[in-house]
Design a protein around this motif. Sequence first.
Motif, PDB file in Angstrom:
ATOM      1  N   HIS A   1      -3.733  -5.170 -20.445  1.00 43.37           N
ATOM      2  CA  HIS A   1      -4.498  -4.930 -21.690  1.00 43.37           C
ATOM      3  C   HIS A   1      -5.842  -4.243 -21.461  1.00 43.37           C
ATOM      4  N   GLY A   2      -6.031  -3.622 -20.302  1.00 39.37           N
ATOM      5  CA  GLY A   2      -7.291  -2.933 -20.010  1.00 39.37           C
ATOM      6  C   GLY A   2      -7.362  -1.572 -20.673  1.00 39.37           C
ATOM      7  N   GLY A   3      -6.202  -0.945 -20.813  1.00 37.18           N
ATOM      8  CA  GLY A   3      -6.118   0.344 -21.482  1.00 37.18           C
ATOM      9  C   GLY A   3      -6.888   1.454 -20.795  1.00 37.18           C
ATOM     10  N   THR A   4      -7.184   2.489 -21.578  1.00 40.05           N
ATOM     11  CA  THR A   4      -7.843   3.666 -21.022  1.00 40.05           C
ATOM     12  C   THR A   4      -9.303   3.396 -20.668  1.00 40.05           C
ATOM     13  N   THR A   5      -9.905   2.381 -21.274  1.00 40.67           N
ATOM     14  CA  THR A   5     -11.300   2.040 -20.945  1.00 40.67           C
ATOM     15  C   THR A   5     -11.393   1.678 -19.471  1.00 40.67           C
ATOM     16  N   VAL A   6     -10.484   0.812 -19.024  1.00 44.43           N
ATOM     17  CA  VAL A   6     -10.480   0.357 -17.630  1.00 44.43           C
ATOM     18  C   VAL A   6     -10.112   1.492 -16.683  1.00 44.43           C
ATOM     19  N   SER A   7      -9.048   2.256 -17.010  1.00 41.33           N
ATOM     20  CA  SER A   7      -8.631   3.320 -16.092  1.00 41.33           C
ATOM     21  C   SER A   7      -9.726   4.379 -15.970  1.00 41.33           C
ATOM     22  N   ALA A   8     -10.390   4.723 -17.070  1.00 43.95           N
ATOM     23  CA  ALA A   8     -11.472   5.717 -17.023  1.00 43.95           C
ATOM     24  C   ALA A   8     -12.622   5.217 -16.150  1.00 43.95           C
ATOM     25  N   GLN A   9     -12.998   3.946 -16.305  1.00 44.67           N
ATOM     26  CA  GLN A   9     -14.080   3.365 -15.488  1.00 44.67           C
ATOM     27  C   GLN A   9     -13.708   3.378 -14.016  1.00 44.67           C
ATOM     28  N   LYS A  10     -12.486   2.958 -13.706  1.00 42.59           N
ATOM     29  CA  LYS A  10     -12.072   2.875 -12.297  1.00 42.59           C
ATOM     30  C   LYS A  10     -11.986   4.244 -11.637  1.00 42.59           C
ATOM     31  N   LEU A  11     -11.647   5.272 -12.432  1.00 47.46           N
ATOM     32  CA  LEU A  11     -11.557   6.623 -11.870  1.00 47.46           C
ATOM     33  C   LEU A  11     -12.878   7.384 -11.989  1.00 47.46           C
ATOM     34  N   GLY A  12     -13.818   6.812 -12.746  1.00 50.04           N
ATOM     35  CA  GLY A  12     -15.109   7.463 -12.925  1.00 50.04           C
ATOM     36  C   GLY A  12     -15.023   8.741 -13.751  1.00 50.04           C
ATOM     37  N   VAL A  13     -14.161   8.721 -14.770  1.00 55.97           N
ATOM     38  CA  VAL A  13     -14.015   9.884 -15.646  1.00 55.97           C
ATOM     39  C   VAL A  13     -14.287   9.472 -17.095  1.00 55.97           C
ATOM     40  N   ASP A  14     -14.553  10.447 -17.932  1.00 52.57           N
ATOM     41  CA  ASP A  14     -14.793  10.228 -19.358  1.00 52.57           C
ATOM     42  C   ASP A  14     -13.490   9.767 -20.016  1.00 52.57           C
ATOM     43  N   GLU A  15     -13.559   8.687 -20.791  1.00 53.14           N
ATOM     44  CA  GLU A  15     -12.357   8.145 -21.439  1.00 53.14           C
ATOM     45  C   GLU A  15     -11.718   9.159 -22.398  1.00 53.14           C
ATOM     46  N   HIS A  16     -12.508  10.101 -22.899  1.00 56.73           N
ATOM     47  CA  HIS A  16     -11.999  11.128 -23.803  1.00 56.73           C
ATOM     48  C   HIS A  16     -11.003  12.043 -23.076  1.00 56.73           C
ATOM     49  N   HIS A  17     -11.092  12.120 -21.741  1.00 57.30           N
ATOM     50  CA  HIS A  17     -10.205  12.967 -20.931  1.00 57.30           C
ATOM     51  C   HIS A  17      -8.968  12.206 -20.449  1.00 57.30           C
ATOM     52  N   VAL A  18      -8.933  10.891 -20.679  1.00 58.56           N
ATOM     53  CA  VAL A  18      -7.755  10.088 -20.336  1.00 58.56           C
ATOM     54  C   VAL A  18      -6.861  10.088 -21.574  1.00 58.56           C
ATOM     55  N   VAL A  19      -5.620  10.504 -21.395  1.00 61.46           N
ATOM     56  CA  VAL A  19      -4.706  10.676 -22.525  1.00 61.46           C
ATOM     57  C   VAL A  19      -3.665   9.561 -22.546  1.00 61.46           C
ATOM     58  N   LYS A  20      -3.551   8.910 -23.708  1.00 64.56           N
ATOM     59  CA  LYS A  20      -2.555   7.853 -23.898  1.00 64.56           C
ATOM     60  C   LYS A  20      -1.232   8.494 -24.307  1.00 64.56           C
ATOM     61  N   THR A  21      -0.132   7.934 -23.794  1.00 62.47           N
ATOM     62  CA  THR A  21       1.213   8.348 -24.190  1.00 62.47           C
ATOM     63  C   THR A  21       1.771   7.235 -25.066  1.00 62.47           C
ATOM     64  N   LEU A  22       1.916   7.512 -26.357  1.00 58.24           N
ATOM     65  CA  LEU A  22       2.356   6.498 -27.315  1.00 58.24           C
ATOM     66  C   LEU A  22       3.750   6.833 -27.827  1.00 58.24           C
ATOM     67  N   VAL A  23       4.652   5.839 -27.722  1.00 63.67           N
ATOM     68  CA  VAL A  23       6.008   6.029 -28.249  1.00 63.67           C
ATOM     69  C   VAL A  23       6.023   5.440 -29.658  1.00 63.67           C
ATOM     70  N   MET A  24       6.318   6.299 -30.628  1.00 63.28           N
ATOM     71  CA  MET A  24       6.343   5.886 -32.031  1.00 63.28           C
ATOM     72  C   MET A  24       7.694   6.241 -32.616  1.00 63.28           C
ATOM     73  N   GLN A  25       7.886   5.888 -33.890  1.00 60.13           N
ATOM     74  CA  GLN A  25       9.143   6.226 -34.559  1.00 60.13           C
ATOM     75  C   GLN A  25       8.872   6.577 -36.007  1.00 60.13           C
ATOM     76  N   ASP A  26       9.771   7.412 -36.568  1.00 61.88           N
ATOM     77  CA  ASP A  26       9.635   7.768 -37.977  1.00 61.88           C
ATOM     78  C   ASP A  26      10.402   6.770 -38.833  1.00 61.88           C
ATOM     79  N   GLU A  27      10.458   7.041 -40.139  1.00 61.92           N
ATOM     80  CA  GLU A  27      11.110   6.096 -41.078  1.00 61.92           C
ATOM     81  C   GLU A  27      12.596   5.915 -40.779  1.00 61.92           C
ATOM     82  N   ALA A  28      13.213   6.869 -40.074  1.00 63.67           N
ATOM     83  CA  ALA A  28      14.631   6.751 -39.713  1.00 63.67           C
ATOM     84  C   ALA A  28      14.801   6.132 -38.325  1.00 63.67           C
ATOM     85  N   ALA A  29      13.715   5.601 -37.776  1.00 62.84           N
ATOM     86  CA  ALA A  29      13.688   4.980 -36.443  1.00 62.84           C
ATOM     87  C   ALA A  29      13.967   5.987 -35.332  1.00 62.84           C
TER      88      ALA A  29
END
Length: 163
Positions: free
Chosen positions: A33-61
């Motif tokens: 549950h650390g998310g991009t905040t933790v990974s950005a801190q550990k790598l010493g990079v701006d969190e805005h440059h860390v990109v999340k990959t989110l799996v979503m679905q539309d109304e038809a799943a």
Amino acid sequence: MAKKEHISETPATQWLRRNGIGFSEHPYDYEEHGGTTVSAQKLGVDEHHVVKTLVMQDEAAKPLIVLMHGDRKVSTKNLARQIGCKSVEPCKPEVANRHSGFLIGGTSPFGTRKQMPVYVEQSILALEQIYINGGRRGYLIGIAPQVLTDRLAAKPVQCALEE
């Protein structure tokens, strides 16, 4: 001379190598549950440059991937409107794992189990380099954002909300 940490291949890194795409490797100590905040801190990079990959679905799943800045969230209403759907929602973790072949927290848009349409927040494409998951928890890769549109056919959208 410091010994380079050995990083085992993932479906994502195999896909990148097969497609001749160069990337840098950035392992870090994963925190639940650390998310991009933790990974950005550990790598010493701006969190805005860390990109999340989110799996979503539309109304038809039907599954889709959304790539978003680490310090932003997705406006599902704006996204649905832009991609011509009635609604978009995040997949449940077990469903996302089944579609992508990756565990939540280690999801990469490269080398997914299922082919899914990919949407990328437009402002990500303006960055010089991004850090995105390499297919395992605690492992980011650095790549040029143009790879997303050139090789994944990611469609630019504008659906970012301030966290």
